[in-house]
Design a protein around this motif. Structure first.
Motif, mmCIF file in Angstrom:
data_model
loop_
_atom_site.group_PDB
_atom_site.id
_atom_site.type_symbol
_atom_site.label_atom_id
_atom_site.label_comp_id
_atom_site.label_asym_id
_atom_site.label_seq_id
_atom_site.Cartn_x
_atom_site.Cartn_y
_atom_site.Cartn_z
ATOM 1 N N ALA A 275 0.834 -1.209 0.000
ATOM 2 C CA ALA A 275 0.000 0.000 0.000
ATOM 3 C C ALA A 275 0.864 1.252 0.000
ATOM 4 C CB ALA A 275 -0.926 0.009 1.216
ATOM 5 N N HIS A 276 0.298 2.312 -0.544
ATOM 6 C CA HIS A 276 0.906 3.645 -0.519
ATOM 7 C C HIS A 276 -0.139 4.630 -0.030
ATOM 8 C CE1 HIS A 276 4.543 2.415 -2.668
ATOM 9 N NE2 HIS A 276 3.745 1.665 -3.420
ATOM 10 N N SER A 277 0.329 5.721 0.532
ATOM 11 C CA SER A 277 -0.598 6.724 1.054
ATOM 12 C C SER A 277 -0.165 8.136 0.671
ATOM 13 C CB SER A 277 -0.686 6.626 2.583
ATOM 14 O OG SER A 277 0.580 6.900 3.179
ATOM 15 N N LEU A 278 -1.155 9.002 0.594
ATOM 16 C CA LEU A 278 -0.928 10.441 0.494
ATOM 17 C C LEU A 278 -1.189 11.003 1.878
ATOM 18 C CD1 LEU A 278 -0.630 13.214 -0.956
ATOM 19 C CD2 LEU A 278 -3.094 13.083 -1.422
ATOM 20 N N GLU A 279 -0.188 11.620 2.480
ATOM 21 C CA GLU A 279 -0.300 12.061 3.866
ATOM 22 C C GLU A 279 -0.688 13.532 3.981
ATOM 23 O OE1 GLU A 279 -0.145 10.102 6.510
ATOM 24 O OE2 GLU A 279 0.283 8.297 5.326
ATOM 25 N N TRP A 280 -1.075 13.914 5.189
ATOM 26 C CA TRP A 280 -1.571 15.266 5.463
ATOM 27 C C TRP A 280 -0.523 16.338 5.186
ATOM 28 C CZ3 TRP A 280 0.872 18.383 9.037
ATOM 29 C CH2 TRP A 280 1.814 17.753 9.860
ATOM 30 N N ASP A 281 0.779 15.984 5.341
ATOM 31 C CA ASP A 281 1.826 16.991 5.208
ATOM 32 C C ASP A 281 2.444 17.031 3.816
ATOM 33 O OD1 ASP A 281 2.960 14.497 5.435
ATOM 34 O OD2 ASP A 281 4.516 15.091 6.857
ATOM 35 N N GLU A 282 1.883 16.289 2.867
ATOM 36 C CA GLU A 282 2.348 16.374 1.488
ATOM 37 C C GLU A 282 1.498 17.398 0.735
ATOM 38 O OE1 GLU A 282 3.945 12.375 -0.106
ATOM 39 O OE2 GLU A 282 2.254 11.815 1.171
ATOM 40 N N VAL A 306 -5.188 9.715 1.202
ATOM 41 C CA VAL A 306 -5.436 8.634 0.250
ATOM 42 C C VAL A 306 -4.645 7.419 0.708
ATOM 43 C CG1 VAL A 306 -5.284 7.844 -2.144
ATOM 44 C CG2 VAL A 306 -5.701 10.279 -1.667
ATOM 45 N N THR A 307 -5.271 6.261 0.630
ATOM 46 C CA THR A 307 -4.561 4.994 0.832
ATOM 47 C C THR A 307 -4.941 4.074 -0.315
ATOM 48 O OG1 THR A 307 -4.701 5.239 3.246
ATOM 49 C CG2 THR A 307 -4.131 3.063 2.379
ATOM 50 N N ARG A 423 4.669 1.591 6.218
ATOM 51 C CA ARG A 423 6.017 1.130 5.860
ATOM 52 C C ARG A 423 6.516 1.815 4.588
ATOM 53 N NH1 ARG A 423 4.025 -4.033 7.232
ATOM 54 N NH2 ARG A 423 3.689 -4.517 5.019
ATOM 55 N N SER A 424 5.639 1.941 3.611
ATOM 56 C CA SER A 424 6.049 2.570 2.353
ATOM 57 C C SER A 424 6.349 4.051 2.567
ATOM 58 C CB SER A 424 4.969 2.388 1.275
ATOM 59 O OG SER A 424 3.807 3.119 1.583
ATOM 60 N N ARG A 425 5.620 4.668 3.480
ATOM 61 C CA ARG A 425 5.903 6.082 3.766
ATOM 62 C C ARG A 425 7.262 6.245 4.429
ATOM 63 N NH1 ARG A 425 3.236 10.346 8.056
ATOM 64 N NH2 ARG A 425 3.912 12.221 6.987
ATOM 65 N N GLU A 426 7.575 5.367 5.388
ATOM 66 C CA GLU A 426 8.865 5.433 6.061
ATOM 67 C C GLU A 426 9.999 5.160 5.069
ATOM 68 O OE1 GLU A 426 9.587 6.486 9.157
ATOM 69 O OE2 GLU A 426 7.464 7.040 9.087
#
Length: 436
Positions: A275-282, A306-307, A423-426
């Protein structure tokens, strides 16, 4: 013959492999709207215990959920709510007063309010023993073996053999407690307790028509594609935006579509979840019409916008799910597509106006079927009561479509998606740091 290449095997050889992952289904035409049914027969009281006095149990302006309303219509004058359990005594008393001021007063005029289940048990007369316990308390207070969050185990202890209905998700506790939930599932199963979990989208006529088409044509699902875009502007509950309290939008909200995906695709190989996500700080994650002050939430607990996840089912099929926090207004946009050899089944807008699009072999055009008066909330309650009453000789008439163990497996998938996205974000952060 045994050495034929996969491409040379007959379709029936391949399709047979999918039979083991199929789940219970109901003839869609047996799912009768609430206003077309008559109260269940009998003159004896049907005692019900409600745990939770919130919106899921008594309704709100935010959605169609309202379990008490469905029990009233199913049981009629037989319904007797023996007690309402909720620590918020004033709220519980207020909702009961509204019921007593209405035409369903006979169901609630003797209802007593207690802070805990144990308090009710200590003050319960033999005539107050429930035939069903309905759990609509917040998910952080269930699905665990920890004291105070173990409502299922308490019910099994105090009321062995009494049927349970439990809302979804079965928990929103830490991931480390998933094994606790499996232990609860096994305890329920070993005790042969009737238990239904509120994944009501399984009870949609459209969902059951999809199942019927798959079974009738002996199909094996190749892929499931799910999308859930919520209207974030109308979500004003601060806890929903805080992962430490709600467990995040995949676990708390996207759970319905992860569950539907499993319902059609079968068991998921958890090791394959990515999975990948779009985070609040992007940059792309900035939202302009939030109803809460996100600055009051610790940065590490703010939810992704987004996830997007993919996985493999044990059958070999592929699943995907995208959850998006992006829409304004009030209406959500949700779809599920299921693909099999020659077939596409697409469920659109299941919460408000369920519509099914069907493409079959030999026809490039899609057939559209609408289900304007469907009420899956009533269907799941109706089926549960029919099973408790054991009134139907036809074994296909009433079935529980979501067992506790099934619900735990959906919970496990939602946690796997959340962890994979983190994990993908890290990994992306480490890559960026190394490049700098």
């Amino acid at each position: 013959m045994a050495n034929r290449r996969a491409s040379e095997r007959r379709p029936s050889d391949r399709r047979a492999s999918g039979l083991s992952s199929r789940r219970p289904s109901i003839d869609p035409w047996r799912l009768v709207p609430m206003d077309k049914t008559v109260h269940i027969g009998g003159s004896d009281d049907f005692n019900v215990l409600f745990i939770g006095a919130g919106n899921i149990m008594f309704g709100s302006d935010e959605g169609p959920w309202n379990h008490s309303f469905r029990f009233e219509h199913k049981l009629g004058r037989r319904l007797k709510v023996v007690a309402l359990i909720d620590p918020a005594i004033e709220r519980a008393t207020a909702v009961l007063q509204k019921k007593c001021d209405s035409f369903v007063v006979s169901a609630y005029q003797d209802t007593r309010v207690f802070k805990t289940l144990e308090d009710f048990v200590k003050n319960m007369a033999p005539k107050d023993r429930p035939r069903a316990v309905i759990v609509g308390s917040p998910p952080m207070f269930r699905g665990s073996l920890a004291p105070g969050r173990d409502i299922e185990m308490q019910i099994l202890k105090f009321f062995p053999g009494v049927a349970m209905f439990i809302e979804k998700p079965i928990a929103t506790g830490p991931k480390s407690e998933i094994q606790d939930a499996f232990t609860i599932a096994k305890t329920i199963q070993d005790s042969k307790t009737i238990c239904s979990v509120g994944y009501m989208l399984r009870y949609l006529k459209a969902t059951q028509m999809m199942k019927h088409i798959i079974d009738e044509n002996n199909l094996t699902v190749m892929a499931t594609i799910a999308r859930y875009a919520c209207a974030y502007e109308s979500i004003a509950k601060p806890d929903w935006w805080d992962k430490s309290k709600s467990a995040g939008p995949i676990v708390e909200q996207g759970t319905h579509f992860c569950d539907l995906s499993r319902y059609f695709g079968g068991e998921v190989d958890m090791s394959t979840v990515n999975a990948h996500s779009l985070e609040w700080d992007e940059n792309a994650g900035a939202l302009s019409k939030m109803a809460v002050d996100e600055s009051k939430i610790a940065p590490e607990n703010r939810i992704p916008r987004v996830t997007s996840a993919t996985w493999k089912y044990d059958s070999g099929a592929v699943g995907s799910f995208t959850h998006v926090v992006s829409l304004q207004g009030t209406n959500y946009s949700c779809e599920l597509e299921v693909y099999a050899d020659g077939y596409m089944l697409k469920l659109v807008d299941p919460y408000v106006q369920p519509t099914l699009y069907i493409r079959k072999p030999g026809d490039d055009n899609e057939q559209m079927v609408r289900f304007p008066d469907d009420d899956p909330f009533f269907s799941e309650v109706s089926n549960l009561i029919d099973i408790i009453e054991d009134i139907e000789e036809d074994p296909e008439a009433a079935q529980i479509l979501s067992s506790y163990e099934d619900a735990v497996r959906t919970y496990e998938l939602t946690w796997a998606i959340r962890e994979a996205s983190e994990r993908s974000r890290e990994a992306a952060k480490l890559k960026a740091a190394a490049a700098a």
